[in-house]
Scaffold this active site. Structure first.
Site, short mmCIF file in Angstrom:
data_model
loop_
_atom_site.label_atom_id
_atom_site.label_comp_id
_atom_site.label_asym_id
_atom_site.label_seq_id
_atom_site.Cartn_x
_atom_site.Cartn_y
_atom_site.Cartn_z
N LYS A 191 0.84 -1.21 0.00
CA LYS A 191 0.00 0.00 0.00
C LYS A 191 0.87 1.25 0.00
CE LYS A 191 -4.43 -1.40 1.86
NZ LYS A 191 -4.34 -2.28 3.05
N LYS B 270 -12.79 -22.45 6.72
CA LYS B 270 -11.83 -23.55 6.51
C LYS B 270 -12.56 -24.88 6.36
CE LYS B 270 -8.34 -20.94 8.99
NZ LYS B 270 -7.87 -20.60 10.35
N GLY C 111 -2.67 -23.37 8.35
CA GLY C 111 -1.30 -22.86 8.21
C GLY C 111 -0.28 -23.85 7.71
#
Lengths: 434, 434
Positions: A46, A206, A135
């Site tokens: 950004k 998930k 993860g």
């Protein structure tokens, strides 16, 4: 295949910095596996002027997504910016520009996974997303490849580290939900707005992804019912322990005779169940296959380097496919039409805690209601509450269906002798002592 | 690619029947993934007339290996016959005849893995062996693909179900090794000649395979030191529990600064370590990677259908590769030259149980010996043994190297006050409370 493979990173937060670090530190291993050197050429940020925790050549940073999406030198795009609409747009355009994509974005994959995989396939590109669930645990690969020969009938996942940390602390220390949440926020384990985690939405996303893959059926976010942990009390955790259970926020996905259910809720597990000892911020996914039986995959569910491990492992697969010229050939469309269970098909045991009037006949009224609905008790505790005309009753039911259980619950609140249904939880998993 | 893929099975025992069953029952799923139907065309057996537990067209059975190895219609050979020399010969000749091979044979892969993979690669064929380690757990895939981006520094495996069953029972019931072994034999969990299991050889073979893959280094069977469980006593298990540990037969593989160690021995693990609650015949492999941190893979380590799941998942990979025309391209030669640690490099804590004379100065003599060698104690128990002039001493050391520890052990037996070193075990794994 070229001497060098160029990566474009969309996003440079926690996971993005982990990816840069692993790609830099593991060059020798990457080259050995892939046969080319691997370079992160462009990173979308950004604010390119902002100071960064890791050293990076500032020419690599860009504020213009086109420097990656439309850059002919970029071979693979790694999306680690998060969010939905913008990420979706960037990924679709990257794929249309024949760039392979690796993403860690569970929200996006739960919502637009089927669409994105179709776009990838049409363009002969790979789209991998191992990092989107649990993860660092290679659970997606294990479902898609390691257990590809089997028919998976049940998955249970502790797939949200924040809530697992909170429940572990509450259970170990007898602390309240609000105290532990505050502590988790201070430690960085919970966001300042923790809603998505504590209300089970993150876990639901998930589970939609795992359900889709494990059952080969397009499970959308709308198909997953989610209940969080914000109403869980110390008393509940204490009774759970006394009765030989541990409470976890569990994503449950089951298939019976072709119909499936996927849900997330605080759930009691027998204390010797493999998931019951998964503590703190760790994640684990328990998978039951008809042939293989019980398996479990355990590891870190979040964090910069663990999540980046999954991203870079996907990158390696993309790059191996590039070497073999077989990108875009591995994703399979779902084999089955979606068929969700009704509440009558959803079977489990339940834990219920009630406050009832401490007088003759109260108990009989309750047991009658259960027995009229053909639900029997496995365990029962009743004890008076000091200085009150109220007794606490804890019930563990035998198996029943969700519809019947909810009917009983609503009738109970109508009974005059019942002061309050304090709490109610699903029970999953067979005890290993049974 | 043809409409039908033909499988030849070498062997029709426990795993072989499981493979036939899965291939038959999961035709729809197989076809969906592979794009062709899959048929077991030939099965090599010793006696084609022998009655079989599962129904099979007798024309499928053959007593002549050439019906598979030299049969131009067979695409993939599945070796589930066990043994070494014959299996090696059949596999090499199958590969030379351009047939892909899937094997469940850990003995063979531990001894001749490098040779066989080279033959496969030269012939453009796949050779997969997921089932050779930890049965139904997709650990090889997880190391080779899921964690491919990481640098693995430690693996610990409970990779032998028989010994895990025996130790679990001994620990839970306070029974003796011999009693539990006999029970395990009656239940079919231990062979009538249990040597390979209880002396750690079976686990050592699996650790050689895991070490080779995890460290990308050719670890041979000779590089793995193995010690079994036949000398473990109820007393040892009892002390382990008292001190907060659980005893398991653990395969330990560690890498430090490029040097590795691989060994199998009865090992104490802190009771809250993920491996400590892996009980009965279950297997688990704990993997520590620099980036990912701790992961664990848990499941059934043996059995007909679990092991067959791994075999058929390998078959699916072979068949997908056939469809893409990329067989024989996935095996990587080891990246690193083998570098084994010396005993001075092997660091761990130890548990030691001694009988010493119950008199003044005895204890001082022992502690002096340890402190002269710079080894300090983490915990110490001393208690008299009834009706004897002997005290039992249990020591938990801080970390030391193997050479020093073995020196101390041998000096201890020379001390006059030491009656006997009763037992001595390695301690691994950090307690989660620390």
């Amino acid at each position: 295949m070229s001497e060098k493979i160029s990566i474009g990173l969309l996003g440079f937060g926690t996971v993005g910095s982990g990816v840069v670090r692993i790609v830099e530190n593991h060059q020798q291993e990457l080259k050995h596996q892939v046969g080319s050197s691997v370079v992160v050429d462009k990173i979308l940020v950004k604010d390119a002027k902002k100071p960064r925790a890791i050293e990076i050549d500032e020419r690599v940073l860009t504020e213009d997504p086109e420097d990656i999406i439309s850059n002919p030198n970029i071979d693979v795009v790694v999306e680690v910016m998060g969010g939905i609409e913008e990420a979706r747009d960037y990924i679709i355009r990257s794929l249309e520009n024949k760039k392979h994509v690796v993403t860690a974005n569970k929200d996006l994959m739960a919502m637009y996974g089927a669409e994105l995989l179709t776009v990838a396939s049409k363009n002969g590109c790979d789209l991998f997303y191992e990092a989107s669930v649990a993860g660092g645990i290679p659970i997606i690969r294990s479902l898609v490849e390691g257990l590809s020969s089997d028919r998976i009938t049940k998955m249970m996942g502790i797939v949200n580290g924040t809530t697992n940390y909170i429940l572990t602390k509450m259970s170990n220390e007898g602390s309240s939900y609000n105290d532990v949440l505050k502590e988790a926020q201070e430690l960085g384990y919970a966001e300042s707005d923790p809603t998505a985690d504590v209300e089970g939405l993150d876990a639901a996303r998930k589970m939609a992804i795992l359900g889709t893959l494990g059952f080969s059926m397009n499970i959308g976010l709308d198909d997953v019912s989610a209940q969080g942990i914000s109403a869980v009390t110390e008393e509940d955790l204490d009774y759970a322990k006394q009765l030989g259970y541990r409470m976890k926020l569990v994503g449950v996905a089951k298939r019976d005779e072709g119909k499936v259910e996927v849900s997330v809720q605080p759930t009691l597990l027998p204390k010797n169940h493999p998931l019951a000892s998964v503590n703190d911020v760790f994640n684990a996914v328990y998978v039951y296959g008809e042939a293989v039986g019980e398996t479990m995959f355990y590891g870190p569910g979040a964090g910069s380097l663990p999540t980046a491990t999954a991203v870079v492992s996907d990158l390696i697969t993309v790059m191996k496919n590039m070497r073999l010229g077989v990108n875009g050939r591995s994703a399979l469309p779902p084999l089955h039409e979606k068929q969700m269970k009704t509440d009558e098909d959803v079977i489990s045991k339940y834990f219920m805690r009630l406050h009832v009037e401490d007088k003759a006949g109260a108990f009989a009224a309750i047991t009658t209601l259960f027995s009229e609905n053909n639900v029997s008790f496995e365990k029962l505790l009743q004890m008076p509450i000091k200085n009150k005309d109220v007794a606490e009753v804890v019930i563990i039911t035998h198996k029943t269906n969700k519809k019947t259980y909810e009917l009983i619950s609503s009738c109970l609140t109508d009974l005059e002798v019942v002061k309050e249904v304090k709490s109610s939880y699903r029970i999953e998993g067979v005890s290993y002592d049974e």
